[in-house]
Design a protein around this motif. Structure first.
Motif, PDB file in Angstrom:
ATOM      1  N   GLU A  41      24.837  45.718  39.789  1.00  0.00           N
ATOM      2  CA  GLU A  41      25.587  46.170  38.599  1.00  0.00           C
ATOM      3  C   GLU A  41      25.721  47.732  38.670  1.00  0.00           C
ATOM      4  N   VAL A  42      27.189  48.287  39.064  1.00  0.00           N
ATOM      5  CA  VAL A  42      27.332  49.641  39.294  1.00  0.00           C
ATOM      6  C   VAL A  42      28.578  50.024  38.509  1.00  0.00           C
TER       7      VAL A  42
ATOM      8  N   GLU B   8      24.977  33.121  34.631  1.00  0.00           N
ATOM      9  CA  GLU B   8      25.518  32.843  36.298  1.00  0.00           C
ATOM     10  C   GLU B   8      25.118  34.036  37.113  1.00  0.00           C
ATOM     11  N   ILE B   9      25.639  35.199  36.501  1.00  0.00           N
ATOM     12  CA  ILE B   9      25.288  36.341  37.211  1.00  0.00           C
ATOM     13  C   ILE B   9      23.941  36.613  37.714  1.00  0.00           C
ATOM     14  N   ASP B  10      22.958  36.530  36.606  1.00  0.00           N
ATOM     15  CA  ASP B  10      21.728  36.608  36.731  1.00  0.00           C
ATOM     16  C   ASP B  10      21.003  35.843  37.840  1.00  0.00           C
ATOM     17  N   SER B  11      21.685  34.453  37.581  1.00  0.00           N
ATOM     18  CA  SER B  11      21.203  33.364  38.582  1.00  0.00           C
ATOM     19  C   SER B  11      21.449  33.689  40.051  1.00  0.00           C
ATOM     20  N   LEU B  12      22.804  34.314  40.314  1.00  0.00           N
ATOM     21  CA  LEU B  12      23.394  34.584  41.608  1.00  0.00           C
ATOM     22  C   LEU B  12      22.349  35.809  42.165  1.00  0.00           C
TER      23      LEU B  12
ATOM     24  N   GLY C 160      29.416  49.871  35.426  1.00  0.00           N
ATOM     25  CA  GLY C 160      29.710  49.197  34.119  1.00  0.00           C
ATOM     26  C   GLY C 160      30.293  47.908  34.595  1.00  0.00           C
ATOM     27  N   GLY C 161      30.131  47.424  35.963  1.00  0.00           N
ATOM     28  CA  GLY C 161      30.515  46.041  36.326  1.00  0.00           C
ATOM     29  C   GLY C 161      29.646  45.592  37.581  1.00  0.00           C
ATOM     30  N   TRP C 162      30.041  44.542  38.136  1.00  0.00           N
ATOM     31  CA  TRP C 162      29.396  43.799  39.070  1.00  0.00           C
ATOM     32  C   TRP C 162      30.045  43.716  40.316  1.00  0.00           C
ATOM     33  N   ARG C 163      29.353  43.862  41.484  1.00  0.00           N
ATOM     34  CA  ARG C 163      30.248  43.906  42.749  1.00  0.00           C
ATOM     35  C   ARG C 163      29.205  43.283  43.775  1.00  0.00           C
ATOM     36  N   ILE C 164      29.515  42.614  44.921  1.00  0.00           N
ATOM     37  CA  ILE C 164      28.937  42.372  46.102  1.00  0.00           C
ATOM     38  C   ILE C 164      28.743  43.664  47.199  1.00  0.00           C
ATOM     39  N   TYR C 165      27.572  44.095  47.483  1.00  0.00           N
ATOM     40  CA  TYR C 165      27.750  45.139  48.537  1.00  0.00           C
ATOM     41  C   TYR C 165      26.613  44.655  49.680  1.00  0.00           C
ATOM     42  N   VAL C 166      26.813  45.279  50.703  1.00  0.00           N
ATOM     43  CA  VAL C 166      26.017  45.050  51.913  1.00  0.00           C
ATOM     44  C   VAL C 166      24.490  45.333  51.629  1.00  0.00           C
ATOM     45  N   ARG C 167      23.674  44.749  51.884  1.00  0.00           N
ATOM     46  CA  ARG C 167      22.073  45.199  51.588  1.00  0.00           C
ATOM     47  C   ARG C 167      22.012  46.218  52.637  1.00  0.00           C
ATOM     48  N   GLN C 168      21.386  47.307  52.084  1.00  0.00           N
ATOM     49  CA  GLN C 168      21.169  48.621  52.813  1.00  0.00           C
ATOM     50  C   GLN C 168      20.394  48.386  54.286  1.00  0.00           C
ATOM     51  N   ALA C 169      19.365  47.305  54.411  1.00  0.00           N
ATOM     52  CA  ALA C 169      18.886  46.945  55.588  1.00  0.00           C
ATOM     53  C   ALA C 169      19.822  46.519  56.548  1.00  0.00           C
ATOM     54  N   HIS C 170      20.841  46.066  56.340  1.00  0.00           N
ATOM     55  CA  HIS C 170      21.952  45.394  57.169  1.00  0.00           C
ATOM     56  C   HIS C 170      23.222  46.343  57.280  1.00  0.00           C
ATOM     57  N   ASP C 171      23.189  47.789  56.875  1.00  0.00           N
ATOM     58  CA  ASP C 171      24.203  48.563  57.205  1.00  0.00           C
ATOM     59  C   ASP C 171      24.597  48.669  58.672  1.00  0.00           C
ATOM     60  N   TRP C 172      23.572  48.499  59.598  1.00  0.00           N
ATOM     61  CA  TRP C 172      23.613  48.731  61.003  1.00  0.00           C
ATOM     62  C   TRP C 172      24.925  47.833  61.629  1.00  0.00           C
TER      63      TRP C 172
END
Length: 182
Positions: free
Chosen positions: A64-65, A41-45, A67-79
């Motif tokens: 994946e950072v 499911e992670i791979d699918s997400l 040793g785990g998984w986390r949702i981050y802001v996509r760099q293009a949308h940091d602004w």
């Protein structure tokens, strides 16, 4: 046994509230699901998030950072996030942050070590705070020393209501008299 939709929705819910990366064992335990299914499911997400909007991706990504998984802001949308933080968090800067910001503004480009030397204290956390507020940015890495060199941002000029750093007041009248020092 949960169906794929419930597993995926539960996985997203966990990832949205996580403050630190979550490993597969933790995710599987929380979802009461086999690790293999959680990984699938992670791979699918990841694939779904990357392929959204005709391949441009969503405003966030699953990484994946550590040793785990986390949702981050996509760099293009940091602004967008920077704007929100600047507009929604108008809290005042601490005295230490104002001093550090002043040193950076008047002496840029400048390294953390140089700022620490001028202020006489460690400024690592203060610089991180100023960076998170969008007032200071890393300009480049000094090739000789390897030190990150910092400077102020356009946002600082906007907050101060000036067009350039040349409009900052002269600091020399406020410095100790150097004539008596040998």
């Amino acid at each position: 046994m949960r169906n794929d939709f419930e597993l995926r929705a539960g996985l997203e819910a966990l990832l949205v509230v996580a403050e630190t990366p979550l490993n597969l064992i933790t995710l599987a335990g929380a979802l009461e699901a086999p690790i293999g299914e959680v990984k699938k499911e992670i791979d699918s997400l990841v694939a779904d998030y990357e392929s959204a909007h005709e391949g441009a991706g969503r405003g966030f990504e699953l990484r994946e950072v550590g040793g785990g998984w986390r949702i981050y802001v996509r760099q293009a949308h940091d602004w967008a996030v920077r704007q929100l933080v600047a507009n929604e968090n108008p809290s005042k800067l601490s005295h230490a942050a104002l001093e550090t910001l002043s040193v950076v503004a008047y002496r840029q480009p400048i390294s953390r070590g140089q700022v620490s030397s001028i202020r006489g204290v460690n400024v690592d956390s203060v610089v991180r705070t100023l960076m998170s507020r969008g007032l200071v940015t890393e300009l480049y890495t000094d090739l000789d020393t390897g030190a990150a060199m910092f400077g102020t941002t356009q946002m600082l000029l906007e907050v101060l209501g000036i067009n350039s750093l040349d409009e900052l007041p002269a600091i020399s009248p406020y410095l100790p008299d150097q004539d008596g020092i040998e």
